[in-house]
Design a protein around this motif. Structure first.
Motif, PDB file in Angstrom:
ATOM      1  N   GLY A  13       0.818  -1.209   0.000  1.00 54.63           N
ATOM      2  CA  GLY A  13       0.000   0.000   0.000  1.00 54.63           C
ATOM      3  C   GLY A  13       0.848   1.253   0.000  1.00 54.63           C
ATOM      4  N   GLY A  14       1.989   1.201   0.673  1.00 54.51           N
ATOM      5  CA  GLY A  14       2.873   2.357   0.733  1.00 54.51           C
ATOM      6  C   GLY A  14       3.429   2.740  -0.624  1.00 54.51           C
ATOM      7  N   TRP A  15       3.937   1.787  -1.369  1.00 56.61           N
ATOM      8  CA  TRP A  15       4.505   2.144  -2.674  1.00 56.61           C
ATOM      9  C   TRP A  15       3.410   2.510  -3.665  1.00 56.61           C
ATOM     10  CZ3 TRP A  15       3.418   0.040  -7.314  1.00 56.61           C
ATOM     11  CH2 TRP A  15       2.925  -1.252  -7.354  1.00 56.61           C
ATOM     12  N   ALA A  16       2.248   1.879  -3.558  1.00 57.31           N
ATOM     13  CA  ALA A  16       1.147   2.219  -4.462  1.00 57.31           C
ATOM     14  C   ALA A  16       0.662   3.642  -4.205  1.00 57.31           C
ATOM     15  CB  ALA A  16       0.001   1.221  -4.291  1.00 57.31           C
ATOM     16  N   GLU A  17       0.562   4.012  -2.939  1.00 61.08           N
ATOM     17  CA  GLU A  17       0.138   5.375  -2.615  1.00 61.08           C
ATOM     18  C   GLU A  17       1.177   6.396  -3.066  1.00 61.08           C
ATOM     19  OE1 GLU A  17      -1.145   5.892   1.394  1.00 61.08           O
ATOM     20  OE2 GLU A  17      -2.763   4.431   1.172  1.00 61.08           O
ATOM     21  N   LEU A  58       5.854   4.957 -24.271  1.00 56.63           N
ATOM     22  CA  LEU A  58       7.284   4.856 -23.985  1.00 56.63           C
ATOM     23  C   LEU A  58       7.701   5.758 -22.833  1.00 56.63           C
ATOM     24  CD1 LEU A  58       8.775   4.641 -27.593  1.00 56.63           C
ATOM     25  CD2 LEU A  58       8.468   2.810 -25.924  1.00 56.63           C
ATOM     26  N   SER A  59       7.221   6.986 -22.837  1.00 59.39           N
ATOM     27  CA  SER A  59       7.611   7.890 -21.749  1.00 59.39           C
ATOM     28  C   SER A  59       6.987   7.444 -20.428  1.00 59.39           C
ATOM     29  CB  SER A  59       7.232   9.335 -22.063  1.00 59.39           C
ATOM     30  OG  SER A  59       5.848   9.458 -22.286  1.00 59.39           O
ATOM     31  N   LEU A  60       5.782   6.896 -20.479  1.00 66.79           N
ATOM     32  CA  LEU A  60       5.139   6.382 -19.274  1.00 66.79           C
ATOM     33  C   LEU A  60       5.898   5.173 -18.733  1.00 66.79           C
ATOM     34  CD1 LEU A  60       2.729   6.729 -17.382  1.00 66.79           C
ATOM     35  CD2 LEU A  60       1.435   5.210 -18.854  1.00 66.79           C
ATOM     36  N   ALA A  61       6.327   4.295 -19.626  1.00 67.22           N
ATOM     37  CA  ALA A  61       7.104   3.124 -19.209  1.00 67.22           C
ATOM     38  C   ALA A  61       8.439   3.553 -18.604  1.00 67.22           C
ATOM     39  CB  ALA A  61       7.334   2.191 -20.391  1.00 67.22           C
ATOM     40  N   ALA A  62       9.068   4.584 -19.181  1.00 67.26           N
ATOM     41  CA  ALA A  62      10.334   5.072 -18.633  1.00 67.26           C
ATOM     42  C   ALA A  62      10.139   5.661 -17.241  1.00 67.26           C
ATOM     43  CB  ALA A  62      10.942   6.114 -19.566  1.00 67.26           C
ATOM     44  N   ALA A  63       9.081   6.438 -17.057  1.00 75.48           N
ATOM     45  CA  ALA A  63       8.814   7.032 -15.742  1.00 75.48           C
ATOM     46  C   ALA A  63       8.493   5.953 -14.717  1.00 75.48           C
ATOM     47  CB  ALA A  63       7.666   8.028 -15.841  1.00 75.48           C
ATOM     48  N   LEU A  64       7.701   4.979 -15.113  1.00 74.73           N
ATOM     49  CA  LEU A  64       7.328   3.907 -14.200  1.00 74.73           C
ATOM     50  C   LEU A  64       8.536   3.057 -13.832  1.00 74.73           C
ATOM     51  CD1 LEU A  64       5.046   2.579 -12.665  1.00 74.73           C
ATOM     52  CD2 LEU A  64       4.567   1.186 -14.669  1.00 74.73           C
ATOM     53  N   SER A  65       9.401   2.785 -14.800  1.00 71.56           N
ATOM     54  CA  SER A  65      10.590   1.988 -14.482  1.00 71.56           C
ATOM     55  C   SER A  65      11.521   2.751 -13.551  1.00 71.56           C
ATOM     56  CB  SER A  65      11.323   1.561 -15.755  1.00 71.56           C
ATOM     57  OG  SER A  65      11.832   2.694 -16.436  1.00 71.56           O
ATOM     58  N   GLY A  66      11.623   4.066 -13.719  1.00 75.57           N
ATOM     59  CA  GLY A  66      12.414   4.869 -12.793  1.00 75.57           C
ATOM     60  C   GLY A  66      11.860   4.809 -11.381  1.00 75.57           C
ATOM     61  N   VAL A  68      10.036   2.332 -10.132  1.00 75.04           N
ATOM     62  CA  VAL A  68      10.254   0.975  -9.624  1.00 75.04           C
ATOM     63  C   VAL A  68      11.704   0.801  -9.176  1.00 75.04           C
ATOM     64  CG1 VAL A  68      10.326  -1.465 -10.289  1.00 75.04           C
ATOM     65  CG2 VAL A  68       8.360  -0.061 -10.916  1.00 75.04           C
ATOM     66  N   ILE A  69      12.638   1.322  -9.934  1.00 74.08           N
ATOM     67  CA  ILE A  69      14.050   1.229  -9.555  1.00 74.08           C
ATOM     68  C   ILE A  69      14.289   1.936  -8.226  1.00 74.08           C
ATOM     69  CG2 ILE A  69      16.380   2.026 -10.164  1.00 74.08           C
ATOM     70  CD1 ILE A  69      15.607   1.375 -13.091  1.00 74.08           C
ATOM     71  N   GLY A  70      13.669   3.085  -8.044  1.00 72.51           N
ATOM     72  CA  GLY A  70      13.791   3.803  -6.779  1.00 72.51           C
ATOM     73  C   GLY A  70      13.227   3.014  -5.614  1.00 72.51           C
ATOM     74  N   GLU A  71      12.069   2.366  -5.832  1.00 77.92           N
ATOM     75  CA  GLU A  71      11.453   1.564  -4.772  1.00 77.92           C
ATOM     76  C   GLU A  71      12.300   0.338  -4.436  1.00 77.92           C
ATOM     77  OE1 GLU A  71       8.636   2.128  -2.828  1.00 77.92           O
ATOM     78  OE2 GLU A  71       8.925   4.101  -3.716  1.00 77.92           O
ATOM     79  N   VAL A  72      12.859  -0.307  -5.442  1.00 75.66           N
ATOM     80  CA  VAL A  72      13.721  -1.470  -5.202  1.00 75.66           C
ATOM     81  C   VAL A  72      14.970  -1.030  -4.433  1.00 75.66           C
ATOM     82  CG1 VAL A  72      15.206  -3.175  -6.327  1.00 75.66           C
ATOM     83  CG2 VAL A  72      12.875  -2.828  -7.131  1.00 75.66           C
TER      84      VAL A  72
END
Length: 104
Positions: A13-17, A58-66, A68-72
């Motif tokens: 819930g924390g990362w989703a929020e 593509l830009s949405l995927a790049a932002a989302l991957s960034g 996710v990398i931060g959360e990991v």
């Protein structure tokens, strides 16, 4: 005390929020909207995801991957701190280590 599954749910819930906070403009009280209009919110999110995916995939995927990398990275830092705390408990600074040889 929380169980491991409750802790995992709280983390999820924390990362989703945090993700929604990043995506939704400031001033929008999305938590209130979701609790008040759950079905409309899900439909709106699905439509927005479809439109954004088609136009800005593509830009949405790049932002989302960034994100996710931060959360990991954040999760790995927390794990390293937990392991360091465990190591400090098992091997105190005064050199006295737990000896279980008398417990047998």
């Amino acid at each position: 005390m929380t169980t491991p599954s409750e802790h995992d749910e709280a983390e999820a819930g924390g990362w989703a929020e945090r993700l929604v906070d990043e995506l939704v403009p400031d001033g929008v009280e999305w938590r209130r909207l979701v609790s008040r209009y759950p079905r409309s919110t899900v439909v709106g999110a699905a439509v927005a995801g479809f439109v954004l995916g088609r136009s800005r995939g593509l830009s949405l995927a790049a932002a989302l991957s960034g994100f996710v990398i931060g959360e990991v990275s954040h999760g790995l830092e927390n794990a390293a701190h937990s392991l360091q705390g465990l190591r400090d408990e098992l091997d105190p600074a005064d050199g006295s280590a737990y000896d279980d040889s008398d417990d047998r």
